[in-house]
Design a protein around this motif. Sequence first.
Motif, PDB file in Angstrom:
ATOM      1  N   ASN A 125     -16.135  -6.642 -27.677  1.00 58.42           N
ATOM      2  CA  ASN A 125     -15.582  -5.289 -27.617  1.00 58.42           C
ATOM      3  C   ASN A 125     -16.521  -4.238 -28.190  1.00 58.42           C
ATOM      4  O   ASN A 125     -16.117  -3.098 -28.412  1.00 58.42           O
ATOM      5  N   SER A 156     -10.957  -9.510 -29.617  1.00 57.97           N
ATOM      6  CA  SER A 156     -12.318 -10.044 -29.471  1.00 57.97           C
ATOM      7  C   SER A 156     -12.296 -11.564 -29.457  1.00 57.97           C
ATOM      8  O   SER A 156     -13.023 -12.203 -28.695  1.00 57.97           O
ATOM      9  N   LYS A 159     -10.939 -12.703 -26.036  1.00 54.18           N
ATOM     10  CA  LYS A 159     -11.922 -12.530 -24.963  1.00 54.18           C
ATOM     11  C   LYS A 159     -13.021 -13.596 -25.068  1.00 54.18           C
ATOM     12  O   LYS A 159     -13.433 -14.191 -24.070  1.00 54.18           O
TER      13      LYS A 159
END
Length: 243
Positions: A125, A156, A159
């Motif tokens: 991010n 984060s 992801k």
Amino acid sequence: MLKKGVFAGLLLLAGSVMAETAQEQAVKKLVEPRLGDGVKVDSVVKTPYSGLFEVRVGGDIIYTDEKAQFLFVGNVVDAKSGTNYTRNRVEELNKIKFSDLPLDSALKMVKGDGKRVIAVFEDPNCGYCKRFRKTLASLDNVTVYTFMYNILSEDSVAKSKNIWCSSDRNKAWDEWMLSGKMPTATAPANCVTPHDKVYALGRKLNVNGTPAVFFTDGTRIPGAVDAKTLEEKFASIGQAPKR
């Protein structure tokens, strides 16, 4: 103007592993409570310039006087040669042993002959990391180890897990960082990621922001530097591209 002996003295300071003197211990005792709650001073060393004492806190350096009445925040620079003693000292203190990095916990991208090697800590991010990824895409003959260092948010972590658990991690990472495209498949619950290991490593190495770039000589550059800066750094450590 600083005297010629200052630089030699700084080199001695940088390489010193001697225990703190009584005076340095006294300065440490005085200055630590003045830096704020929870701040721990790692070391105090008397410098060879102007009676200042170097105060090291993690990977950072500030200076003080022998009575810790004043704090000096900034760089000590040789007005004649332009040598930045503080920057050189911080680089020395923050050096790592590149071969000790757990590279199996990183993504590995190889371009060309791959002889120029770096390790990068990035958060998925992080806007600066995305910009830096575009810079890396413009380089050739490099090997890039990317540690997904999730420090900005819980998102984060999510992801990074989806990327780590995808069939092609490098492709998934580049697609996200360069194009904003996340893998369509959600990571299976039983997929184990190196998040905890990488997070602990980053804290140990005083990586306080992303991106952070480490070179094979153990030095680092924080931030999204441009291609010219990377090429100059490679050249300085003997990794200039072939002509």
